[in-house]
Write a protein that holds these residues in place. Sequence first.
Motif, PDB file in Angstrom:
ATOM      1  N   MET A  50       0.836  -1.191   0.000  1.00  0.00           N
ATOM      2  CA  MET A  50       0.000   0.000   0.000  1.00  0.00           C
ATOM      3  C   MET A  50       0.878   1.250   0.000  1.00  0.00           C
ATOM      4  SD  MET A  50      -2.865   1.224   2.784  1.00  0.00           S
ATOM      5  CE  MET A  50      -4.025  -0.107   2.525  1.00  0.00           C
ATOM      6  N   LYS A  51       0.566   2.178  -0.912  1.00  0.00           N
ATOM      7  CA  LYS A  51       1.348   3.408  -1.013  1.00  0.00           C
ATOM      8  C   LYS A  51       1.036   4.361   0.130  1.00  0.00           C
ATOM      9  CE  LYS A  51       2.471   5.360  -5.277  1.00  0.00           C
ATOM     10  NZ  LYS A  51       2.065   5.967  -6.564  1.00  0.00           N
ATOM     11  N   ASN A  52       2.069   5.005   0.676  1.00  0.00           N
ATOM     12  CA  ASN A  52       1.888   6.085   1.644  1.00  0.00           C
ATOM     13  C   ASN A  52       1.925   7.415   0.905  1.00  0.00           C
ATOM     14  OD1 ASN A  52       1.593   4.871   4.176  1.00  0.00           O
ATOM     15  ND2 ASN A  52       3.796   4.495   4.335  1.00  0.00           N
ATOM     16  N   ILE A  53       0.818   8.136   0.934  1.00  0.00           N
ATOM     17  CA  ILE A  53       0.752   9.429   0.250  1.00  0.00           C
ATOM     18  C   ILE A  53       0.472  10.513   1.289  1.00  0.00           C
ATOM     19  CG2 ILE A  53      -0.461  10.811  -1.488  1.00  0.00           C
ATOM     20  CD1 ILE A  53      -1.268   8.019  -2.744  1.00  0.00           C
ATOM     21  N   ILE A  54       1.306  11.541   1.305  1.00  0.00           N
ATOM     22  CA  ILE A  54       1.133  12.638   2.268  1.00  0.00           C
ATOM     23  C   ILE A  54       0.784  13.916   1.525  1.00  0.00           C
ATOM     24  CG2 ILE A  54       2.334  14.166   3.897  1.00  0.00           C
ATOM     25  CD1 ILE A  54       3.822  11.714   4.923  1.00  0.00           C
ATOM     26  N   ILE A  55      -0.275  14.560   1.994  1.00  0.00           N
ATOM     27  CA  ILE A  55      -0.656  15.874   1.455  1.00  0.00           C
ATOM     28  C   ILE A  55      -0.342  16.906   2.527  1.00  0.00           C
ATOM     29  CG2 ILE A  55      -2.558  17.370   0.762  1.00  0.00           C
ATOM     30  CD1 ILE A  55      -2.868  13.727   0.048  1.00  0.00           C
ATOM     31  N   VAL A  56       0.414  17.933   2.133  1.00  0.00           N
ATOM     32  CA  VAL A  56       0.787  18.997   3.068  1.00  0.00           C
ATOM     33  C   VAL A  56      -0.101  20.205   2.804  1.00  0.00           C
ATOM     34  CG1 VAL A  56       2.662  20.438   3.944  1.00  0.00           C
ATOM     35  CG2 VAL A  56       3.174  18.172   2.989  1.00  0.00           C
ATOM     36  N   GLY A  57      -1.044  20.441   3.712  1.00  0.00           N
ATOM     37  CA  GLY A  57      -1.959  21.571   3.560  1.00  0.00           C
ATOM     38  C   GLY A  57      -3.389  21.119   3.345  1.00  0.00           C
ATOM     39  N   VAL A  70      -3.543   7.509   2.854  1.00  0.00           N
ATOM     40  CA  VAL A  70      -3.376   8.947   2.641  1.00  0.00           C
ATOM     41  C   VAL A  70      -3.430   9.691   3.973  1.00  0.00           C
ATOM     42  CG1 VAL A  70      -4.286  11.009   1.491  1.00  0.00           C
ATOM     43  CG2 VAL A  70      -4.396   8.788   0.336  1.00  0.00           C
ATOM     44  N   ILE A  71      -2.411  10.498   4.214  1.00  0.00           N
ATOM     45  CA  ILE A  71      -2.374  11.346   5.414  1.00  0.00           C
ATOM     46  C   ILE A  71      -2.420  12.802   4.962  1.00  0.00           C
ATOM     47  CG2 ILE A  71      -1.039  12.058   7.441  1.00  0.00           C
ATOM     48  CD1 ILE A  71       0.307   9.335   7.415  1.00  0.00           C
ATOM     49  N   LEU A  72      -3.360  13.547   5.529  1.00  0.00           N
ATOM     50  CA  LEU A  72      -3.485  14.974   5.239  1.00  0.00           C
ATOM     51  C   LEU A  72      -3.003  15.745   6.466  1.00  0.00           C
ATOM     52  CD1 LEU A  72      -4.465  17.375   3.532  1.00  0.00           C
ATOM     53  CD2 LEU A  72      -6.779  16.938   4.356  1.00  0.00           C
ATOM     54  N   LEU A  73      -1.906  16.498   6.303  1.00  0.00           N
ATOM     55  CA  LEU A  73      -1.317  17.255   7.412  1.00  0.00           C
ATOM     56  C   LEU A  73      -1.674  18.730   7.288  1.00  0.00           C
ATOM     57  CD1 LEU A  73       2.256  15.654   7.366  1.00  0.00           C
ATOM     58  CD2 LEU A  73       0.375  15.070   8.911  1.00  0.00           C
ATOM     59  N   GLU A  74      -2.324  19.270   8.311  1.00  0.00           N
ATOM     60  CA  GLU A  74      -2.751  20.678   8.312  1.00  0.00           C
ATOM     61  C   GLU A  74      -2.201  21.379   9.540  1.00  0.00           C
ATOM     62  OE1 GLU A  74      -4.072  24.315   8.220  1.00  0.00           O
ATOM     63  OE2 GLU A  74      -4.246  23.022   6.453  1.00  0.00           O
ATOM     64  N   ALA A 131      -7.112  22.880  -2.396  1.00  0.00           N
ATOM     65  CA  ALA A 131      -6.315  21.959  -3.221  1.00  0.00           C
ATOM     66  C   ALA A 131      -5.947  20.702  -2.453  1.00  0.00           C
ATOM     67  CB  ALA A 131      -5.046  22.671  -3.709  1.00  0.00           C
ATOM     68  N   GLY A 132      -5.541  20.864  -1.186  1.00  0.00           N
ATOM     69  CA  GLY A 132      -5.122  19.719  -0.378  1.00  0.00           C
ATOM     70  C   GLY A 132      -6.251  18.749  -0.095  1.00  0.00           C
ATOM     71  N   MET A 133      -7.426  19.280   0.228  1.00  0.00           N
ATOM     72  CA  MET A 133      -8.579  18.400   0.505  1.00  0.00           C
ATOM     73  C   MET A 133      -8.978  17.615  -0.737  1.00  0.00           C
ATOM     74  SD  MET A 133     -11.030  20.574   3.139  1.00  0.00           S
ATOM     75  CE  MET A 133     -11.264  21.987   2.061  1.00  0.00           C
ATOM     76  N   MET A 134      -9.020  18.299  -1.890  1.00  0.00           N
ATOM     77  CA  MET A 134      -9.377  17.606  -3.131  1.00  0.00           C
ATOM     78  C   MET A 134      -8.317  16.559  -3.479  1.00  0.00           C
ATOM     79  SD  MET A 134     -11.435  17.008  -5.562  1.00  0.00           S
ATOM     80  CE  MET A 134     -12.622  18.346  -5.715  1.00  0.00           C
ATOM     81  N   ALA A 135      -7.043  16.890  -3.315  1.00  0.00           N
ATOM     82  CA  ALA A 135      -5.956  15.947  -3.604  1.00  0.00           C
ATOM     83  C   ALA A 135      -6.072  14.710  -2.734  1.00  0.00           C
ATOM     84  CB  ALA A 135      -4.604  16.634  -3.382  1.00  0.00           C
ATOM     85  N   ALA A 136      -6.402  14.906  -1.462  1.00  0.00           N
ATOM     86  CA  ALA A 136      -6.512  13.786  -0.522  1.00  0.00           C
ATOM     87  C   ALA A 136      -7.672  12.856  -0.893  1.00  0.00           C
ATOM     88  CB  ALA A 136      -6.687  14.313   0.899  1.00  0.00           C
ATOM     89  N   VAL A 137      -8.810  13.454  -1.237  1.00  0.00           N
ATOM     90  CA  VAL A 137      -9.980  12.653  -1.632  1.00  0.00           C
ATOM     91  C   VAL A 137      -9.654  11.801  -2.853  1.00  0.00           C
ATOM     92  CG1 VAL A 137     -12.330  12.775  -2.583  1.00  0.00           C
ATOM     93  CG2 VAL A 137     -11.706  14.226  -0.640  1.00  0.00           C
ATOM     94  N   LYS A 188     -11.446   7.275   4.057  1.00  0.00           N
ATOM     95  CA  LYS A 188     -10.505   6.831   5.106  1.00  0.00           C
ATOM     96  C   LYS A 188      -9.159   7.570   5.063  1.00  0.00           C
ATOM     97  CE  LYS A 188     -12.500   2.267   5.844  1.00  0.00           C
ATOM     98  NZ  LYS A 188     -13.785   2.582   5.204  1.00  0.00           N
ATOM     99  N   VAL A 189      -9.237   8.865   4.759  1.00  0.00           N
ATOM    100  CA  VAL A 189      -8.032   9.709   4.810  1.00  0.00           C
ATOM    101  C   VAL A 189      -7.739  10.021   6.276  1.00  0.00           C
ATOM    102  CG1 VAL A 189      -7.058  11.982   4.240  1.00  0.00           C
ATOM    103  CG2 VAL A 189      -8.435  10.726   2.538  1.00  0.00           C
TER     104      VAL A 189
END
Length: 411
Positions: free
Chosen positions: A1-8, A27-31, A12-18, A123-124
Amino acid sequence: MKNIIIVGGGAAGMMAAVKAAETGGHVILLEKMSSLGRKVLITGKGRCNITNACDVQQLIKNMPGNGRFLHSAFREFSNTDMVEFIEHWGVKTKVERGGRVFPVSDKAKDVIDAFVDALAEKKVEVLTNQTVRKILVEDGQVTGVTTDQKQYPADAVILATGGASYPGTGSSGDGYKMAKELGHAITPLKPSLVPLEVAEDWIKELQGLSLKNVTATVIADGKKQADDFGEMLFTHYGLSGPIILSLSKVVAEAFNAGKKEVTLEINLKPALSEEVLDKRIQRDWEKFSRKQIKNSLNELLPAKMIPVVIDLAFLDPDKFVNQITKVERARLLKQLQHFAFTITRTRPVSEAIVTAGGVSTKEINPATMESKLVKNLYFAGEVIDIDGYTGGYNLQAAFSTGYAAGKATSE
């Protein structure tokens, strides 16, 4: 399983994470702030101008800051797709003047809530109060990020930190610093969609007055730069409102180019030629021939403007209309069509709705938003050197680039 991190965790960040989470990656979304979408909440005066209902070519045209770079992203995820997306998550939309798309509820919070629901269903892992300090790279490839609290390994990182405007929402320019550390060129930052300050003291007399259906023209060292038609607002320090914000980038560019005198002229009656407006004034004055001039302009101007315009036209406010000379009337006519201000500066970048400048588009793949310098590093939203006019274009650019980056990381 790939680990994908969105910074912000902005638009843009919320759409990228979805989108990144759709294929089952972790997927981890860091704010950095305590909640998501702080800047989205204040867009459109708290109503959230989600997008614009125009066609894709118009979307590009209304992004004067590298609009053509967005061609692939807008085709991949268009304004129509955005409306379908947000309505799928329970936010009904409506189209207003100029093609602006808003939630029917007029509440930006509904847009954020829709994204929160989408992130939860996909499940982000959303982690707030997490300030990313560094993107980790080995052998030209992303390996993770470091925050104030810990290190996160990653197979891909999407940098969606926003610009440098409204730092209170979390957009404080962090992304530019991180991108620069990795070798990316940062196009000089300047405010876009920002109010203007003027030299004239009497602007305070007009504070709070808004005008509709006027034309504003920017002139730099005697040459016309641009104009726009619509609404504007007077403030205690200068000028604001939709057409002023749209022209502000041109003003910033004029100052950056070393122009010595930048003025802005307002045509208060753009629908009328000089000749027709002159006849209109004469008709009014036939009606009010026994009135003083200060009491004869109510059908032509808002009450707040009358004493200011009379003063600038060097007219005696107590003079009776039937005593006004042709030369005096010509001076009034000039003020109505060339109501001029000397621009001293734009308000600072921190007060701009959008930041112009950012990570150079020459170093980003326009189809995937991947860095051309660092493998598996992606960019989305305002951190990229893209910017548009007011009217939903900037948010659509954020959503489209976020979608493109999210899709690319998950493939």
